[in-house]
Design a protein around this motif. Structure first.
Motif, PDB file in Angstrom:
ATOM      1  N   VAL A 270       0.853  -1.197   0.006  1.00  0.00           N
ATOM      2  CA  VAL A 270      -0.028  -0.049   0.101  1.00  0.00           C
ATOM      3  C   VAL A 270       0.942   1.253   0.055  1.00  0.00           C
ATOM      4  O   VAL A 270       1.582   1.618   0.908  1.00  0.00           O
ATOM      5  N   MET A 271       1.208   1.774  -1.214  1.00  0.00           N
ATOM      6  CA  MET A 271       2.187   2.835  -1.240  1.00  0.00           C
ATOM      7  C   MET A 271       1.608   4.224  -0.968  1.00  0.00           C
ATOM      8  O   MET A 271       0.582   4.663  -1.405  1.00  0.00           O
ATOM      9  N   VAL A 272       2.564   4.741  -0.179  1.00  0.00           N
ATOM     10  CA  VAL A 272       2.119   6.144   0.288  1.00  0.00           C
ATOM     11  C   VAL A 272       3.272   7.152   0.100  1.00  0.00           C
ATOM     12  O   VAL A 272       4.507   6.682   0.236  1.00  0.00           O
ATOM     13  N   ASP A 273       3.318   8.570   0.237  1.00  0.00           N
ATOM     14  CA  ASP A 273       4.368   9.364   0.268  1.00  0.00           C
ATOM     15  C   ASP A 273       4.318   9.971   1.474  1.00  0.00           C
ATOM     16  O   ASP A 273       3.601  11.004   1.635  1.00  0.00           O
ATOM     17  N   VAL A 274       5.200   9.596   2.223  1.00  0.00           N
ATOM     18  CA  VAL A 274       5.218  10.123   3.436  1.00  0.00           C
ATOM     19  C   VAL A 274       6.394  10.225   4.354  1.00  0.00           C
ATOM     20  O   VAL A 274       7.565   9.487   3.811  1.00  0.00           O
ATOM     21  N   THR A 378      -5.917   7.770   8.183  1.00  0.00           N
ATOM     22  CA  THR A 378      -6.091   7.736   6.676  1.00  0.00           C
ATOM     23  C   THR A 378      -5.003   8.765   5.949  1.00  0.00           C
ATOM     24  O   THR A 378      -4.841   9.855   6.354  1.00  0.00           O
ATOM     25  N   LEU A 379      -4.553   8.006   5.070  1.00  0.00           N
ATOM     26  CA  LEU A 379      -3.459   8.724   4.284  1.00  0.00           C
ATOM     27  C   LEU A 379      -3.616   8.745   2.881  1.00  0.00           C
ATOM     28  O   LEU A 379      -4.344   7.615   2.444  1.00  0.00           O
ATOM     29  N   PRO A 380      -3.440   9.507   1.968  1.00  0.00           N
ATOM     30  CA  PRO A 380      -3.843   9.430   0.479  1.00  0.00           C
ATOM     31  C   PRO A 380      -2.655   8.753  -0.009  1.00  0.00           C
ATOM     32  O   PRO A 380      -1.463   8.465   0.391  1.00  0.00           O
ATOM     33  N   ILE A 381      -3.167   7.830  -0.981  1.00  0.00           N
ATOM     34  CA  ILE A 381      -2.551   6.430  -1.719  1.00  0.00           C
ATOM     35  C   ILE A 381      -1.279   7.648  -2.619  1.00  0.00           C
ATOM     36  O   ILE A 381      -1.747   8.650  -3.127  1.00  0.00           O
ATOM     37  N   GLY A 382      -0.224   7.163  -2.497  1.00  0.00           N
ATOM     38  CA  GLY A 382       0.917   7.998  -3.127  1.00  0.00           C
ATOM     39  C   GLY A 382       1.415   7.552  -4.410  1.00  0.00           C
ATOM     40  O   GLY A 382       1.255   6.477  -4.594  1.00  0.00           O
ATOM     41  N   ASP A 383       1.675   8.533  -5.499  1.00  0.00           N
ATOM     42  CA  ASP A 383       2.043   8.378  -6.733  1.00  0.00           C
ATOM     43  C   ASP A 383       3.600   8.332  -6.665  1.00  0.00           C
ATOM     44  O   ASP A 383       4.372   8.153  -7.927  1.00  0.00           O
ATOM     45  N   GLY A 384       4.108   8.727  -5.616  1.00  0.00           N
ATOM     46  CA  GLY A 384       5.774   8.728  -5.697  1.00  0.00           C
ATOM     47  C   GLY A 384       6.228  10.172  -6.213  1.00  0.00           C
ATOM     48  O   GLY A 384       7.501  10.140  -6.337  1.00  0.00           O
ATOM     49  N   LEU A 385       5.272  11.023  -6.475  1.00  0.00           N
ATOM     50  CA  LEU A 385       5.848  12.171  -7.489  1.00  0.00           C
ATOM     51  C   LEU A 385       5.884  13.261  -6.251  1.00  0.00           C
ATOM     52  O   LEU A 385       6.985  14.166  -6.489  1.00  0.00           O
ATOM     53  N   SER A 386       5.251  13.288  -5.069  1.00  0.00           N
ATOM     54  CA  SER A 386       5.178  14.218  -4.139  1.00  0.00           C
ATOM     55  C   SER A 386       6.263  14.194  -3.083  1.00  0.00           C
ATOM     56  O   SER A 386       6.719  15.147  -2.470  1.00  0.00           O
ATOM     57  N   GLY A 387       7.096  13.075  -3.153  1.00  0.00           N
ATOM     58  CA  GLY A 387       7.984  13.010  -2.154  1.00  0.00           C
ATOM     59  C   GLY A 387       9.200  13.435  -2.498  1.00  0.00           C
ATOM     60  O   GLY A 387       9.570  13.794  -3.927  1.00  0.00           O
ATOM     61  N   ASN A 388      10.187  13.867  -1.774  1.00  0.00           N
ATOM     62  CA  ASN A 388      11.413  14.628  -2.168  1.00  0.00           C
ATOM     63  C   ASN A 388      12.474  13.352  -2.138  1.00  0.00           C
ATOM     64  O   ASN A 388      13.700  13.588  -2.352  1.00  0.00           O
ATOM     65  N   ASN A 389      12.046  12.152  -1.947  1.00  0.00           N
ATOM     66  CA  ASN A 389      12.983  11.226  -2.168  1.00  0.00           C
ATOM     67  C   ASN A 389      12.044   9.860  -2.776  1.00  0.00           C
ATOM     68  O   ASN A 389      11.362   9.560  -1.647  1.00  0.00           O
ATOM     69  N   THR A 390      12.243   9.169  -3.672  1.00  0.00           N
ATOM     70  CA  THR A 390      11.456   8.240  -4.002  1.00  0.00           C
ATOM     71  C   THR A 390      12.112   6.792  -3.914  1.00  0.00           C
ATOM     72  O   THR A 390      11.602   5.889  -4.382  1.00  0.00           O
ATOM     73  N   THR A 391      13.061   6.883  -3.358  1.00  0.00           N
ATOM     74  CA  THR A 391      13.635   5.620  -3.257  1.00  0.00           C
ATOM     75  C   THR A 391      13.369   4.556  -1.981  1.00  0.00           C
ATOM     76  O   THR A 391      13.925   3.556  -1.903  1.00  0.00           O
ATOM     77  N   GLY A 392      12.513   5.064  -1.323  1.00  0.00           N
ATOM     78  CA  GLY A 392      12.174   4.417  -0.115  1.00  0.00           C
ATOM     79  C   GLY A 392      13.435   4.620   1.197  1.00  0.00           C
ATOM     80  O   GLY A 392      14.213   5.564   0.830  1.00  0.00           O
ATOM     81  N   ASP A 393      13.219   4.105   2.128  1.00  0.00           N
ATOM     82  CA  ASP A 393      13.936   4.461   3.448  1.00  0.00           C
ATOM     83  C   ASP A 393      14.922   3.234   4.032  1.00  0.00           C
ATOM     84  O   ASP A 393      14.092   2.298   4.136  1.00  0.00           O
TER      85      ASP A 393
END
Ligand code: ADP
Length: 393
Positions: A270-274, A378-393
């Motif tokens: 369940v991918m999120v941009d957080v 509740t969190l919005p499902i993320g498209d990976g575009l709004s994060g400042n790092n899309t590689t995961g942590d």
């Protein structure tokens, strides 16, 4: 004395003098900047507040293009905006307040709120802009967000502090196992003079020792992440994974009590941009509260579930506790609302504000009638575009 239009003995030219005087006094005294331009972008009026805001005297601006008070990157497009509106009638800013950038005569660029109105006059179409300096508001916002970050950091520190004993216990397990594996190898090495141990067995034991060292390192690393002071950073991550880690970390608290923590995660990520640490902070707050009430309840369970519901990702935390009264649920998310002797009443307030900063929310189904509380993040499902790092942590 100058009520103008209502007085029968005031003729047309007097009336226009009166309304001009009114306009002039409005321009003089308005706290907001007011600028009037014609449909070619030429400044017709520039009030006192505008002079203070932009550092230009009205005389230097009137008759020139409004672009003079815009930073170059907007100025270049401005003529295009006006002609686009003239040709299509499509409003991009008229009637809508918007945050734009202004340029001071010394070259400083600063944020302003701009609302634009349009008037048809005998000498053509005019646009009236009302401008407000946004710097003071921005400064307050920045200070508030800085304070909020500090409070979040402090609450994480105090949570970790409370968990100190449990963490020491948790670390003790892999370290003890590691010591035992190494002792086994050492004993064999001594008794056989360094030879004679089956290499496969040796490798298997060393591998187990390595895994235990890694487990201990993982615990320390997760603790360190939690207490680190850092700017929020968003990543494109699987919510189940970060919730799972947070449970691992907070579950030490449940050790010793007999509370069972049930986990339920979907097979698909369940991918999120957080910011993972902030979301983990929410999960840990909810879990700690739930464990505290569940341990005194007959059921003694807490359930932690992640699922996707359309465009939303949900974390649902339920417990077997007494639930929350309708009255308490009114104030639950306010700061300093607590029923605990040593509670700060900050956990839920901070958790909700983190959730809302992420475009989500934290809500409550109060339970009662034999049911415990159910908190839903509740969190919005993320498209990976709004994060400042899309590689995961
Ligand atoms: P604190 O834990 O410092 O009191 P919180 O904001 O985390 O601050 O919680 C506020 C209050 O909400 C708690 O004092 C408790 O009364 C109530 N509460 C929170 N979670 C639950 C729960 N799962 N069941 C019942 N009451 C709860």
């Amino acid at each position: 004395m100058d009520s103008g239009a209502g007085e029968p003995d005031v003729d047309r030219s007097d009336r226009s003098t009166v309304s001009e005087a009114r306009f002039a006094s409005l321009m003089e005294t308005a706290a907001d900047g007011i600028v009037v331009i014609d449909e070619n972008g030429i400044v017709l009026a520039f009030n006192k507040s505008c002079e203070a805001l932009f550092g230009f005297a009205a005389g230097d601006v009137i008759g020139r293009n409004i672009k003079i008070i815009m930073p170059p990157r907007y100025a270049d497009d401005h003529d295009g905006y006006i002609s686009h509106y003239r040709e299509t009638g499509e409003k991009r800013i008229i009637g809508i307040g918007r945050e734009v950038s202004g340029r001071h005569s010394d070259g400083t660029v600063f944020p302003v709120e701009l609302s634009v109105g349009e008037a048809m006059t005998p000498i053509g179409r005019q646009f009236i802009g009302i401008l407000r300096d946004l710097r003071p508001r921005k400064q307050v916002e920045q200070r508030l967000s800085h304070l909020q970050a500090q409070i979040m950091h402090m609450t994480r520190l105090s949570a970790m502090d409370e968990m100190g004993a449990a963490v020491a216990h948790e670390l003790n397990q892999p370290l003890t196992a590691l010591m035992l594996y190494l002792q086994t190898v050492m004993r064999h090495a001594r008794s056989t003079g360094g030879t004679g141990m089956d290499p496969d067995r040796l490798v298997a034991i060393l591998e187990k020792a390595r895994a235990e060292a890694e487990r201990a390192g993982g615990i320390i690393q997760r603790m360190r992440h939690m207490v680190e002071k850092r700017d929020p950073e968003r990543s494109h991550v699987d919510l189940s994974q970060i919730v799972n880690e947070a449970i691992d970390l907070a579950a030490f608290v449940a050790q010793g009590s007999t509370v069972a923590i049930r986990r339920s995660f979907p097979k698909e990520p369940v991918m999120v941009d957080v910011d993972p640490i902030q979301i983990q902070q929410i999960v840990m707050n909810l879990l700690r509260n739930a464990v505290e009430v569940a341990k005194d309840s007959p059921g003694k369970w807490v359930s932690m579930a992640v699922r996707q519901d359309g465009d939303s990702a949900l974390v649902v935390v339920e417990d077997s506790g007494p639930g929350i009264s309708a009255e308490q649920s009114q104030t639950l998310f306010r700061t300093f609302s607590t029923t605990k002797k040593t509670g700060m009443g900050l956990g839920l307030a901070i958790s909700r504000s983190i959730a809302q900063n992420h475009g989500g929310d934290l809500g409550l189904d109060p339970g009662g009638d034999g049911r415990g509380a159910r908190f839903i993040l509740t969190l919005p499902i993320g498209d990976g575009l709004s994060g400042n790092n899309t590689t995961g942590d």
